[in-house]
Design an enzyme around this catalytic site. Structure first.
Site, PDB file in Angstrom:
ATOM      1  N   ARG A  54      20.682  34.875   1.174  1.00  0.00           N
ATOM      2  CA  ARG A  54      21.771  35.828   0.989  1.00  0.00           C
ATOM      3  C   ARG A  54      21.400  36.976   0.057  1.00  0.00           C
ATOM      4  NH1 ARG A  54      23.223  31.385   2.637  1.00  0.00           N
ATOM      5  NH2 ARG A  54      21.930  30.564   0.988  1.00  0.00           N
ATOM      6  N   THR A  55      20.815  36.671  -1.091  1.00  0.00           N
ATOM      7  CA  THR A  55      20.527  37.732  -2.055  1.00  0.00           C
ATOM      8  C   THR A  55      19.525  38.724  -1.483  1.00  0.00           C
ATOM      9  OG1 THR A  55      20.970  36.225  -3.903  1.00  0.00           O
ATOM     10  CG2 THR A  55      19.731  38.224  -4.397  1.00  0.00           C
ATOM     11  N   HIS A  66      22.077  35.705 -13.051  1.00  0.00           N
ATOM     12  CA  HIS A  66      22.069  36.242 -11.691  1.00  0.00           C
ATOM     13  C   HIS A  66      23.165  37.307 -11.638  1.00  0.00           C
ATOM     14  CE1 HIS A  66      21.485  36.653  -7.538  1.00  0.00           C
ATOM     15  NE2 HIS A  66      21.597  35.400  -7.121  1.00  0.00           N
ATOM     16  N   LYS A  69      -3.274  34.854  -5.611  1.00  0.00           N
ATOM     17  CA  LYS A  69      -4.669  34.989  -6.025  1.00  0.00           C
ATOM     18  C   LYS A  69      -4.817  34.975  -7.545  1.00  0.00           C
ATOM     19  CE  LYS A  69      -5.507  38.045  -2.059  1.00  0.00           C
ATOM     20  NZ  LYS A  69      -5.929  39.414  -1.648  1.00  0.00           N
ATOM     21  N   ARG A 122      13.411  38.594  -7.844  1.00  0.00           N
ATOM     22  CA  ARG A 122      13.790  37.214  -8.176  1.00  0.00           C
ATOM     23  C   ARG A 122      12.528  36.492  -8.621  1.00  0.00           C
ATOM     24  NH1 ARG A 122      17.529  33.195  -4.708  1.00  0.00           N
ATOM     25  NH2 ARG A 122      19.030  34.533  -5.766  1.00  0.00           N
TER      26      ARG A 122
END
Length: 305
Positions: free
Chosen positions: A51-52, A129, A80, A101
């Protein structure tokens, strides 16, 4: 901060929150506005998201921006061994805004201090959030007609749940009463309870979840128990199915009650709740589009009429 980043809901005043919610209302009336036709948005999701990520990227597209980035850190140079600093500095060369995020608490603040372009925190570990909180506030305002003097029941994972932590901070402006409902293992951390005390926010705590408790709520905010936050799988197994909301439990609930959930749900809301008009979690997710359009424009200092 040196730019208009949104890292924490604490960065926003009451007036700013209300201004952003009004901007979101305008976008709900007309979400397709090519205000960012000359902009590039960097979408950096070091943790999985549906959703985000999709709502931020949809918001960017509906505003006319182009989107670059990744939805899986294993497909980036982080796999890496590239440091977060180097990733941020590199993407900032290409983008006008970074949406990020990350699994580490504080990663968004760190990125905002490095980056020459604004950063929006799309979730940093169990910390905050803020964009989810803004869509939660928009959902509460739409369904209740006010943000003031509400009884808000937070249910489930209150220890690791960044959405409930951010919501608690944001609601300090609006005279709420909180009811913390969780198993002992997932109690609201002491720092957030102390925040309530310092800001004269009344709250109760219980491990019970039943029809009588639900009957007191204006907002019932359900959360899942987040397996990814547990180092001990046995601890997770012990609490994963601690609470389950069924339709029959809503019989005596208030007419204005609305059920919110940041999603995804696992077992904590039965499917028979979905058809109840008090269920609002899918509309809540839809509201994320309008709120994230508002946030993108705000950090880029774009006026919305």
């Amino acid at each position: 901060m040196k730019n208009r980043s949104l890292v924490s809901i604490n960065d926003l005043s009451r007036e700013k929150i209300l201004s952003l919610l009004e901007m979101a209302r305008k976008f709900e009336e007309n979400p397709n506005r090519r205000l960012l036709a000359d902009k590039v948005i960097g979408s950096l999701f070091f943790e999985p998201s549906t959703r985000t990520r999709l709502s931020f990227e949809t918001a960017a597209n509906r505003l006319g921006a182009r989107v670059i980035g990744f939805s899986d850190a294993t497909t980036s140079s982080a796999s890496k061994g590239e440091t977060l600093k180097d990733t941020i500095m590199m993407v900032a060369n290409y983008a006008d805004l970074i949406v990020m995020r990350h699994h580490l608490e504080g990663a968004a603040r760190y990125a905002s201090e490095l980056s020459p372009c604004p950063v929006i925190n799309a979730g940093d570990g169990a910390n905050q959030h803020p964009s989810q909180t803004m869509l939660d506030l928009y959902s509460i305002l739409k369904t209740q007609g006010t943000l003031e003097n509400l009884h808000i029941h937070l249910v489930g994972d209150l220890k690791y749940g960044r959405t409930v932590h951010s919501l608690l901070f944001a609601m300090r402006h609006f005279n709420p009463t909180f009811h913390f409902i969780s198993p002992e293992e997932l109690h609201m951390p002491e720092e957030y309870r102390e925040f309530c005390r310092q800001n004269n926010i009344p709250f109760t705590e219980t491990t019970e979840f039943n029809e009588e408790i639900i009957a007191q709520a204006d907002i019932l905010y359900m959360t899942r128990v987040q397996r990814e936050r547990f180092n001990d799988i046995m601890e997770y197994e012990k609490v994963k199915n601690c609470y389950r909301l069924t339709n029959s439990m809503l019989t005596n609930s208030k007419p204005n009650l609305r059920i919110l959930h940041p999603l995804p749900r696992i077992n904590e809301i039965a499917y028979d709740v979905d058809s109840n008009p008090k269920a609002y979690y899918f509309q809540q997710a839809q509201n994320g589009l309008y709120v994230r359009e508002a946030l993108i424009c705000d950090v880029l200092n774009i006026e919305v009429k």
